[in-house]
Motif scaffolding. Structure first.
Motif, short mmCIF file in Angstrom:
data_model
loop_
_atom_site.label_atom_id
_atom_site.label_comp_id
_atom_site.label_asym_id
_atom_site.label_seq_id
_atom_site.Cartn_x
_atom_site.Cartn_y
_atom_site.Cartn_z
N MET A 1 0.84 -1.21 0.00
CA MET A 1 0.00 0.00 0.00
C MET A 1 0.87 1.26 0.00
SD MET A 1 -3.11 -0.48 -0.42
CE MET A 1 -3.52 1.25 -0.23
N THR A 2 1.99 1.19 0.74
CA THR A 2 2.89 2.35 0.78
C THR A 2 3.43 2.65 -0.62
OG1 THR A 2 3.52 1.75 3.03
CG2 THR A 2 4.97 3.28 1.88
N GLU A 3 3.78 1.59 -1.36
CA GLU A 3 4.28 1.79 -2.72
C GLU A 3 3.18 2.33 -3.64
OE1 GLU A 3 7.44 1.62 -3.86
OE2 GLU A 3 7.79 1.44 -1.72
N LEU A 4 1.97 1.80 -3.46
CA LEU A 4 0.86 2.29 -4.27
C LEU A 4 0.62 3.78 -4.04
CD1 LEU A 4 -2.09 -0.27 -4.34
CD2 LEU A 4 -0.99 0.84 -6.27
N ARG A 5 0.61 4.15 -2.76
CA ARG A 5 0.43 5.57 -2.43
C ARG A 5 1.51 6.41 -3.07
NH1 ARG A 5 -0.14 3.83 2.86
NH2 ARG A 5 -2.29 3.82 3.53
N ARG A 6 2.74 5.94 -2.96
CA ARG A 6 3.86 6.68 -3.53
C ARG A 6 3.66 6.91 -5.02
NH1 ARG A 6 8.86 7.27 -1.43
NH2 ARG A 6 8.70 5.56 0.02
N GLY A 7 3.12 5.89 -5.68
CA GLY A 7 2.93 5.98 -7.12
C GLY A 7 1.84 6.94 -7.55
N VAL A 8 0.79 7.04 -6.74
CA VAL A 8 -0.35 7.86 -7.17
C VAL A 8 -0.33 9.28 -6.61
CG1 VAL A 8 -1.86 5.85 -7.49
CG2 VAL A 8 -1.89 7.09 -5.31
N LEU A 9 0.54 9.50 -5.62
CA LEU A 9 0.52 10.81 -4.95
C LEU A 9 0.89 11.95 -5.90
CD1 LEU A 9 -0.10 12.09 -2.30
CD2 LEU A 9 2.28 11.77 -1.58
N GLY A 10 1.87 11.71 -6.76
CA GLY A 10 2.29 12.74 -7.72
C GLY A 10 1.12 13.18 -8.61
N PRO A 11 0.48 12.23 -9.30
CA PRO A 11 -0.68 12.60 -10.12
C PRO A 11 -1.79 13.27 -9.30
CG PRO A 11 0.06 10.41 -10.70
CD PRO A 11 0.89 10.82 -9.53
N CYS A 12 -2.00 12.83 -8.05
CA CYS A 12 -3.04 13.46 -7.22
C CYS A 12 -2.69 14.93 -6.93
CB CYS A 12 -3.22 12.69 -5.90
SG CYS A 12 -4.06 11.11 -6.13
N VAL A 13 -1.40 15.18 -6.66
CA VAL A 13 -0.98 16.57 -6.43
C VAL A 13 -1.19 17.38 -7.71
CG1 VAL A 13 1.06 18.02 -6.10
CG2 VAL A 13 0.64 16.11 -4.56
N LEU A 14 -0.82 16.81 -8.85
CA LEU A 14 -1.01 17.52 -10.12
C LEU A 14 -2.50 17.81 -10.35
CD1 LEU A 14 1.45 15.64 -12.53
CD2 LEU A 14 1.75 17.88 -11.47
N ALA A 15 -3.36 16.85 -9.99
CA ALA A 15 -4.80 17.04 -10.21
C ALA A 15 -5.33 18.19 -9.34
CB ALA A 15 -5.55 15.74 -9.89
N LEU A 16 -4.84 18.28 -8.10
CA LEU A 16 -5.28 19.39 -7.24
C LEU A 16 -4.80 20.73 -7.79
CD1 LEU A 16 -4.75 17.95 -3.64
CD2 LEU A 16 -6.92 18.47 -4.76
N LEU A 17 -3.56 20.72 -8.31
CA LEU A 17 -3.01 21.97 -8.83
C LEU A 17 -3.63 22.35 -10.17
CD1 LEU A 17 0.78 21.60 -7.92
CD2 LEU A 17 -1.02 22.82 -6.68
N GLU A 18 -4.20 21.37 -10.85
CA GLU A 18 -4.86 21.66 -12.12
C GLU A 18 -6.10 22.52 -11.87
OE1 GLU A 18 -7.00 18.52 -14.11
OE2 GLU A 18 -6.06 19.01 -16.03
N VAL A 19 -6.76 22.28 -10.73
CA VAL A 19 -7.96 23.06 -10.39
C VAL A 19 -7.58 24.51 -10.09
CG1 VAL A 19 -9.93 23.24 -8.82
CG2 VAL A 19 -9.03 20.98 -9.45
N ARG A 20 -6.56 24.67 -9.24
CA ARG A 20 -6.05 26.01 -8.97
C ARG A 20 -4.74 25.90 -8.20
NH1 ARG A 20 -7.05 26.89 -3.53
NH2 ARG A 20 -8.78 25.67 -2.69
N PRO A 21 -3.92 26.96 -8.25
CA PRO A 21 -2.66 26.94 -7.50
C PRO A 21 -2.96 26.83 -6.00
CG PRO A 21 -2.73 28.82 -9.00
CD PRO A 21 -4.10 28.23 -8.97
N ARG A 22 -2.09 26.16 -5.27
CA ARG A 22 -2.28 26.02 -3.82
C ARG A 22 -0.96 26.15 -3.12
NH1 ARG A 22 -7.47 22.68 -3.52
NH2 ARG A 22 -7.87 22.39 -5.72
N PHE A 23 -1.02 26.49 -1.81
CA PHE A 23 0.21 26.52 -1.02
C PHE A 23 0.34 25.20 -0.27
CE2 PHE A 23 -1.76 27.45 3.10
CZ PHE A 23 -2.92 28.12 2.74
#
Lengths: 146, 117
Positions: B7-29
């Motif tokens: 699960m830790t490896e899975l999280r590591r793999g998807v976290l980058g795209p999830c961050v990109l998806a949040l930033l796609e909506v709008r910039p965040r700090f």
């Protein structure tokens, strides 16, 4: 009351531990991570936060060691094993033994590099022409990074 | 969600795209990103891992950052998605949909033994 929670002793201890843990990273990378974590804590905690509140928040970013390992990237070895002569963390102690070797070489044995946990040992063989002097920082770097 | 190495490896793999998806909506700090990933549930092993990840995304040219000093607010480093970041995110969305369907098909086989839960 402190103006910012970054002056809280527990936060200062945490950031100091982070500095030590990141000593094996490139300086710019370590500085950037520290700035990000400090800004995070500064924003997550009010200036006059109580010890219990600070302690609870400090469990959330992860341990300094885990953060440093994450910053070093997947597949990296633990920070203690990545240390090179040019990246000795503050407060560490090095002991060098200098003696004449065969063929006129000077052999410098790095007897110990004490870094909180464990002792590393390495040996340098210097050519006769390359003088090693304790006052000369470049030469005392054992050549590799200096 | 579990904490085993898989699960830790899975999280590591998807976290980058999830961050990109949040930033796609709008910039965040930073803290804002961390809070939203926390709220999504089970994505973060620890809050701090977001920062080394952001720096890696930045080094890869998928994210940029900039200090913003809005009136009446503290100065904050905001993170923005780049065009390359958007392309990478779109590619991951397609991959993920296919990958998730494949895994689901193997995990929940429908065949001679009938439908399993």
């Amino acid at each position: 009351m402190n103006e910012t929670v970054l002056e809280h002793p527990l936060v200062r201890d945490y950031l100091r531990a982070l500095d030590s843990a990141c000593a094996g990273l490139p300086a710019a990378q370590a500085r950037e991570l520290r700035e990000q974590i400090a800004a995070h804590l500064d924003e997550a905690l009010p200036p006059g936060a109580a010890d219990a509140e600070v302690r609870a928040e400090l469990t959330r970013p992860g341990t300094p060691g885990a953060l440093a390992a994450e910053a070093a990237g997947p597949g990296s070895r633990p920070a203690g094993r990545r240390l090179l002569p040019g990246s000795i963390p503050p407060h560490s102690v090095r002991l060098l033994r200098v003696c004449d070797g065969p063929g006129g070489q000077t052999i410098i044995t790095d007897l110990s590099l004490r870094v909180r946990v464990g002792i590393a040992a390495r040996t340098e063989n210097l050519q006769p022409g390359l003088a090693w002097a304790p006052q000369d920082n470049k030469a005392s770097d054992c050549g590799q990074n200096g | 969600m579990g904490n085993d190495p898989g699960m830790t490896e899975l999280r590591r793999g998807v976290l980058g795209p999830c961050v990109l998806a949040l930033l796609e909506v709008r910039p965040r700090f930073g803290l804002e990103l961390v809070r939203e990933l926390d709220a999504a549930g089970g994505l973060l092993t620890s809050d701090g891992t977001v920062y080394p990840l952001l720096n890696r995304l930045r080094d890869a040219g998928l994210v940029t950052s900039e200090w913003r000093d809005a009136e009446g607010e503290r100065a904050r480093r905001y993170y923005f998605i780049t065009d390359d970041g958007r392309k990478q995110l779109a590619a991951f969305r397609a991959d993920w949909t296919e990958f998730a369907a494949t895994v689901r098909g193997v995990l929940y086989p429908v065949g001679e033994e009938g439908r399993r839960q």
